[in-house]
Design a protein around this motif. Structure first.
Motif, PDB file in Angstrom:
ATOM      1  N   SER A  12       0.832  -1.213   0.000  1.00  0.00           N
ATOM      2  CA  SER A  12       0.000   0.000   0.000  1.00  0.00           C
ATOM      3  C   SER A  12       0.864   1.260   0.000  1.00  0.00           C
ATOM      4  O   SER A  12       0.525   2.256  -0.654  1.00  0.00           O
ATOM      5  CB  SER A  12      -0.972   0.008   1.180  1.00  0.00           C
ATOM      6  OG  SER A  12      -0.279  -0.123   2.395  1.00  0.00           O
ATOM      7  N   ASN A  13       1.998   1.224   0.678  1.00  0.00           N
ATOM      8  CA  ASN A  13       2.917   2.376   0.680  1.00  0.00           C
ATOM      9  C   ASN A  13       3.579   2.552  -0.687  1.00  0.00           C
ATOM     10  O   ASN A  13       3.728   3.682  -1.164  1.00  0.00           O
ATOM     11  CB  ASN A  13       3.987   2.225   1.749  1.00  0.00           C
ATOM     12  CG  ASN A  13       3.450   2.346   3.148  1.00  0.00           C
ATOM     13  OD1 ASN A  13       2.246   2.217   3.376  1.00  0.00           O
ATOM     14  ND2 ASN A  13       4.324   2.568   4.100  1.00  0.00           N
ATOM     15  N   ARG A  14       3.980   1.440  -1.309  1.00  0.00           N
ATOM     16  CA  ARG A  14       4.596   1.529  -2.637  1.00  0.00           C
ATOM     17  C   ARG A  14       3.601   2.081  -3.651  1.00  0.00           C
ATOM     18  O   ARG A  14       3.948   2.904  -4.494  1.00  0.00           O
ATOM     19  CB  ARG A  14       5.119   0.160  -3.085  1.00  0.00           C
ATOM     20  CG  ARG A  14       6.298  -0.320  -2.255  1.00  0.00           C
ATOM     21  CD  ARG A  14       7.008  -1.521  -2.865  1.00  0.00           C
ATOM     22  NE  ARG A  14       6.136  -2.565  -3.358  1.00  0.00           N
ATOM     23  CZ  ARG A  14       5.885  -3.700  -2.733  1.00  0.00           C
ATOM     24  NH1 ARG A  14       6.420  -3.952  -1.563  1.00  0.00           N
ATOM     25  NH2 ARG A  14       5.092  -4.603  -3.285  1.00  0.00           N
ATOM     26  N   LEU A  15       2.338   1.635  -3.564  1.00  0.00           N
ATOM     27  CA  LEU A  15       1.316   2.137  -4.473  1.00  0.00           C
ATOM     28  C   LEU A  15       1.061   3.625  -4.242  1.00  0.00           C
ATOM     29  O   LEU A  15       0.891   4.385  -5.198  1.00  0.00           O
ATOM     30  CB  LEU A  15       0.019   1.337  -4.307  1.00  0.00           C
ATOM     31  CG  LEU A  15       0.070  -0.099  -4.825  1.00  0.00           C
ATOM     32  CD1 LEU A  15      -1.139  -0.887  -4.336  1.00  0.00           C
ATOM     33  CD2 LEU A  15       0.181  -0.134  -6.337  1.00  0.00           C
ATOM     34  N   ALA A  16       1.062   4.057  -2.987  1.00  0.00           N
ATOM     35  CA  ALA A  16       0.876   5.477  -2.681  1.00  0.00           C
ATOM     36  C   ALA A  16       2.039   6.302  -3.237  1.00  0.00           C
ATOM     37  O   ALA A  16       1.835   7.401  -3.773  1.00  0.00           O
ATOM     38  CB  ALA A  16       0.752   5.681  -1.179  1.00  0.00           C
ATOM     39  N   SER A  45      -3.144   3.376  -9.403  1.00  0.00           N
ATOM     40  CA  SER A  45      -2.362   3.033  -8.209  1.00  0.00           C
ATOM     41  C   SER A  45      -3.180   3.242  -6.947  1.00  0.00           C
ATOM     42  O   SER A  45      -3.139   2.429  -6.020  1.00  0.00           O
ATOM     43  CB  SER A  45      -1.084   3.871  -8.145  1.00  0.00           C
ATOM     44  OG  SER A  45      -0.224   3.539  -9.206  1.00  0.00           O
ATOM     45  N   GLU A  46      -3.939   4.343  -6.898  1.00  0.00           N
ATOM     46  CA  GLU A  46      -4.789   4.603  -5.736  1.00  0.00           C
ATOM     47  C   GLU A  46      -5.883   3.554  -5.611  1.00  0.00           C
ATOM     48  O   GLU A  46      -6.171   3.072  -4.510  1.00  0.00           O
ATOM     49  CB  GLU A  46      -5.385   6.005  -5.836  1.00  0.00           C
ATOM     50  CG  GLU A  46      -4.340   7.088  -5.651  1.00  0.00           C
ATOM     51  CD  GLU A  46      -4.790   8.460  -6.110  1.00  0.00           C
ATOM     52  OE1 GLU A  46      -5.840   8.570  -6.789  1.00  0.00           O
ATOM     53  OE2 GLU A  46      -4.084   9.429  -5.792  1.00  0.00           O
ATOM     54  N   SER A  49      -4.415   0.356  -4.326  1.00  0.00           N
ATOM     55  CA  SER A  49      -4.139   0.477  -2.895  1.00  0.00           C
ATOM     56  C   SER A  49      -5.413   0.258  -2.085  1.00  0.00           C
ATOM     57  O   SER A  49      -5.400  -0.449  -1.070  1.00  0.00           O
ATOM     58  CB  SER A  49      -3.552   1.857  -2.591  1.00  0.00           C
ATOM     59  OG  SER A  49      -3.320   1.993  -1.211  1.00  0.00           O
ATOM     60  N   HIS A  50      -6.528   0.845  -2.537  1.00  0.00           N
ATOM     61  CA  HIS A  50      -7.801   0.663  -1.835  1.00  0.00           C
ATOM     62  C   HIS A  50      -8.240  -0.797  -1.874  1.00  0.00           C
ATOM     63  O   HIS A  50      -8.714  -1.333  -0.861  1.00  0.00           O
ATOM     64  CB  HIS A  50      -8.885   1.551  -2.442  1.00  0.00           C
ATOM     65  CG  HIS A  50      -8.669   3.004  -2.215  1.00  0.00           C
ATOM     66  ND1 HIS A  50      -8.487   3.569  -0.973  1.00  0.00           N
ATOM     67  CD2 HIS A  50      -8.594   4.034  -3.086  1.00  0.00           C
ATOM     68  CE1 HIS A  50      -8.320   4.867  -1.090  1.00  0.00           C
ATOM     69  NE2 HIS A  50      -8.364   5.180  -2.359  1.00  0.00           N
ATOM     70  N   HIS A  52      -6.279  -3.423  -2.204  1.00  0.00           N
ATOM     71  CA  HIS A  52      -5.364  -4.170  -1.324  1.00  0.00           C
ATOM     72  C   HIS A  52      -5.769  -4.008   0.137  1.00  0.00           C
ATOM     73  O   HIS A  52      -5.803  -4.984   0.889  1.00  0.00           O
ATOM     74  CB  HIS A  52      -3.923  -3.700  -1.535  1.00  0.00           C
ATOM     75  CG  HIS A  52      -2.965  -4.377  -0.615  1.00  0.00           C
ATOM     76  ND1 HIS A  52      -2.582  -3.825   0.571  1.00  0.00           N
ATOM     77  CD2 HIS A  52      -2.327  -5.566  -0.708  1.00  0.00           C
ATOM     78  CE1 HIS A  52      -1.746  -4.643   1.186  1.00  0.00           C
ATOM     79  NE2 HIS A  52      -1.584  -5.704   0.419  1.00  0.00           N
ATOM     80  N   ASP A  53      -6.081  -2.782   0.533  1.00  0.00           N
ATOM     81  CA  ASP A  53      -6.513  -2.542   1.912  1.00  0.00           C
ATOM     82  C   ASP A  53      -7.794  -3.323   2.214  1.00  0.00           C
ATOM     83  O   ASP A  53      -7.936  -3.911   3.284  1.00  0.00           O
ATOM     84  CB  ASP A  53      -6.747  -1.051   2.163  1.00  0.00           C
ATOM     85  CG  ASP A  53      -5.458  -0.249   2.147  1.00  0.00           C
ATOM     86  OD1 ASP A  53      -4.358  -0.857   2.229  1.00  0.00           O
ATOM     87  OD2 ASP A  53      -5.539   0.987   2.034  1.00  0.00           O
TER      88      ASP A  53
END
Length: 64
Positions: A12-16, A45-46, A49-50, A52-53
């Motif tokens: 999630s950090n890499r995607l951010a 990417s955002e 990330s969502h 994945h979360d």
């Protein structure tokens, strides 16, 4: 062959970071195809990330 490299930065950090970098580059790009591609990459990417979360949460996976 499997990749056994340990990731030190969470996905999630890499995607951010990818989203932020794409947005930064889009800000300085002239209007056009390249700028739109960068903005699309940031949105993707955002979204990733969502997702994945969401799938990382415990319990049933029902959409809201």
């Amino acid at each position: 062959m499997q990749d056994t490299t340990k990731r030190t930065i969470p996905l999630s950090n890499r995607l951010a970071q990818l989203a932020a970098e794409a947005r930064r580059r889009a800000e300085i790009a002239p209007p056009g195809v390249q700028r739109e591609s960068l903005l699309k990459a940031a949105r993707l990417s955002e979204t990733a990330s969502h997702i994945h979360d969401w799938i990382s949460l415990p319990g049933p996976k029902t959409p809201r």
